[in-house]
Design an enzyme around this catalytic site. Structure first.
Site, short mmCIF file in Angstrom:
data_model
loop_
_atom_site.label_atom_id
_atom_site.label_comp_id
_atom_site.label_asym_id
_atom_site.label_seq_id
_atom_site.Cartn_x
_atom_site.Cartn_y
_atom_site.Cartn_z
N ASP A 192 0.85 -1.19 0.00
CA ASP A 192 0.00 0.00 0.00
C ASP A 192 0.89 1.25 0.00
O ASP A 192 1.71 1.42 0.92
CB ASP A 192 -0.86 -0.06 1.29
CG ASP A 192 -1.90 1.03 1.35
OD1 ASP A 192 -1.75 2.04 0.64
OD2 ASP A 192 -2.84 0.87 2.14
N THR B 129 -3.65 13.13 -15.14
CA THR B 129 -4.85 13.22 -15.98
C THR B 129 -5.07 14.63 -16.50
O THR B 129 -4.63 15.61 -15.88
CB THR B 129 -6.07 12.79 -15.13
OG1 THR B 129 -7.27 13.16 -15.79
CG2 THR B 129 -6.07 13.47 -13.77
N ASP B 130 -5.80 14.73 -17.61
CA ASP B 130 -6.17 16.06 -18.14
C ASP B 130 -7.19 16.75 -17.23
O ASP B 130 -7.41 17.96 -17.35
CB ASP B 130 -6.71 15.95 -19.58
CG ASP B 130 -7.96 15.09 -19.71
OD1 ASP B 130 -8.37 14.45 -18.72
OD2 ASP B 130 -8.53 15.05 -20.82
N GLU B 131 -7.81 15.97 -16.31
CA GLU B 131 -8.89 16.55 -15.49
C GLU B 131 -8.37 17.62 -14.54
O GLU B 131 -9.15 18.42 -14.02
CB GLU B 131 -9.64 15.44 -14.75
CG GLU B 131 -10.19 14.41 -15.73
CD GLU B 131 -11.15 13.39 -15.14
OE1 GLU B 131 -11.79 13.67 -14.13
OE2 GLU B 131 -11.26 12.30 -15.73
N TYR C 268 -11.57 13.86 -7.15
CA TYR C 268 -10.56 13.08 -7.87
C TYR C 268 -9.53 14.01 -8.52
O TYR C 268 -8.32 13.89 -8.28
CB TYR C 268 -11.21 12.18 -8.94
CG TYR C 268 -10.23 11.65 -9.97
CD1 TYR C 268 -9.21 10.77 -9.59
CD2 TYR C 268 -10.31 12.03 -11.32
CE1 TYR C 268 -8.30 10.28 -10.53
CE2 TYR C 268 -9.41 11.54 -12.26
CZ TYR C 268 -8.41 10.67 -11.86
OH TYR C 268 -7.50 10.20 -12.79
N LYS D 90 -5.48 14.59 -7.77
CA LYS D 90 -4.43 14.39 -8.78
C LYS D 90 -3.64 15.69 -8.98
O LYS D 90 -2.42 15.67 -9.12
CB LYS D 90 -5.03 13.93 -10.13
CG LYS D 90 -5.61 12.53 -10.14
CD LYS D 90 -4.60 11.42 -9.88
CE LYS D 90 -3.61 11.21 -11.00
NZ LYS D 90 -2.75 10.02 -10.75
#
Ligand code: NAD
Ligand code: TYD
Length: 353
Positions: free
Chosen positions: A63, A134-136, A159, A163
């Protein structure tokens, strides 16, 4: 001099991670590939059956939020590079349970950065920490324009906020501690082995089982879709040729309105399942919209194209056909992941919509 390298890939049992592990294990027999994964609901060692016995592959269950474990791992094994994918990755789950995203995506990344920094303190220049993002993180676009590497971060879901935070940490370790780091921000991936909570495998699975296809809102949100093996190829190129401290945007140049994409999948599935044209489309149901639903994502990938000569190899027509065929053929894989946990999630997620 031997060019053997120890490469740590985190999240290698997940969707994108498994494609990277396969590519690296097969393409680089001189690399020892260590796949570190907690095997959450999204991690599945079945994705890697074809490489699990290769001599240059080793799976480590662990983890990334456990700093003691991560520090020990980095003192036991001298890694030359890290490709970090382990994350909680589903926006809807981040809306119901943001804490887990903060823990895994931010604290987990911090633990890896700290362990790598300590382990590489005397040899800063010959190692690379490559963070997959991510592009987000760039937020939501209007009708025009695309995300470039210069866009200001404007994350709008738990989310994407988690990120974005991990991306900032990686950049901070580059500037503050002189660590060699790279980040890439990619658009929506599709292909084999994606957990069927994400739009494309969920739609295929529901068509197969004659279940309603839930389309959020009016289905007008737009995503830029890239075949996962093309993403894996981009990651390979960036890992080997990318410049430390840089960010690379990766996209499919392939924008689809959700409703048009769902209809396209229905059309192809009708053919593959010998159904009458239009039959699968009848399953579409417009349901309550996602909270804070980003309107449009689109990536400008001209930097990676110009500097590293990468571009997608497959057209969307090719990629989506391969993908639909894969899910229809791999019934056992789908049945195995559609376990009790999935059913609980699905009923909770969709019952009030
Ligand atoms: P996924 O959810 O399929 O896989 C994530 C993997 O990480 C799983 O194998 C899971 O077991 C593992 N993991 C989760 N928490 C962990 C922990 N605490 N310790 C160790 N392992 C843990 O995700 P994916 O779609 O393959 O995405 C991989 C990465 O790529 C993520 O960082 C995601 O943000 C990024 N990304 C995804 C997309 C996409 O379209 N799927 C697009 C751009 C970027
Ligand atoms: P998703 O695959 O969850 O990726 P992301 O939200 O990270 O882009 O969703 C893709 C798009 O599909 C997004 O606009 C939300 C929409 N969507 C639906 O309409 N129905 C669904 O059941 C799901 C899971 C997503």
């Amino acid at each position: 001099m031997s060019n053997t390298k120890n490469i740590l890939i985190t999240g290698g049992a997940g969707f994108i991670g498994s494609h990277i592990v396969r590519l690296f294990v097969n393409k680089y027999p001189n690399y020892n590939i260590f796949n570190l994964d907690k095997l959450t609901y999204a991690g599945n060692l079945e994705n890697l059956r074809d490489v699990e016995n290769k001599p240059n592959y080793k799976f480590i269950k662990g983890d990334i939020t456990d700093s003691e474990f991560i520090n020990k791992l980095f003192s036991d094994i001298k890694f030359d590079g890290v490709i970090h994918l382990a994350a909680e990755s589903h926006v809807d789950r981040s809306i119901t349970n943001p804490g887990e995203f903060i823990n895994t995506n931010i604290i987990g990344t911090l633990n890896l950065l700290n362990a790598a920094k300590n382990s590489w303190a005397n040899n800063k220049n010959n190692n690379i920490f490559y963070h997959i993002s991510t592009d987000e993180v760039y937020g939501s676009l209007g009708n025009t324009g695309k995300f470039t590497e210069q866009n200001a971060y404007d994350p709008r879901s738990p989310y994407s906020a988690s990120k974005a935070s991990s991306d900032h940490l990686v950049r901070a370790y580059f500037h503050t501690y002189g660590m060699q780091t790279i980040i890439s921000n990619c658009s929506n991936n599709y292909g084999a082995n994606q957990f069927p909570e994400k739009l494309i495998p969920l739609v295929i699975n529901n068509i197969k089982n004659n279940k309603p296809i839930p389309v959020y809102g009016k289905g007008e949100n737009i995503r830029d879709w890239l075949f996962v093996e093309d993403h894996a190829k981009a990651i390979d190129i960036i890992f080997h040729k990318g410049k430390s401290g840089e960010t690379y945007n990766i996209g499919g140049n392939n924008e689809w309105k959700n409703i048009d994409l769902v209809k396209k999948i229905c059309e192809i599935a009708d053919i593959k399942l010998n159904r009458k044209p239009g039959e699968s489309e009848k399953l579409i149901e417009f349901v309550k919209d996602r909270a804070g639903h980003d309107a449009r994502y689109a990536i400008d990938s001209s930097k990676i194209n110009a500097e590293l000569n990468w571009q997608p190899t497959l057209t969307f027509e090719q990629g989506i056909k391969i993908t639909i065929e894969w899910y229809l053929k791999n019934e056992q894989w789908l049945n195995n992941v559609l376990s009790g946990e999935y059913e609980k999630y699905y009923n909770k997620q969709y019952k009030e919509r």
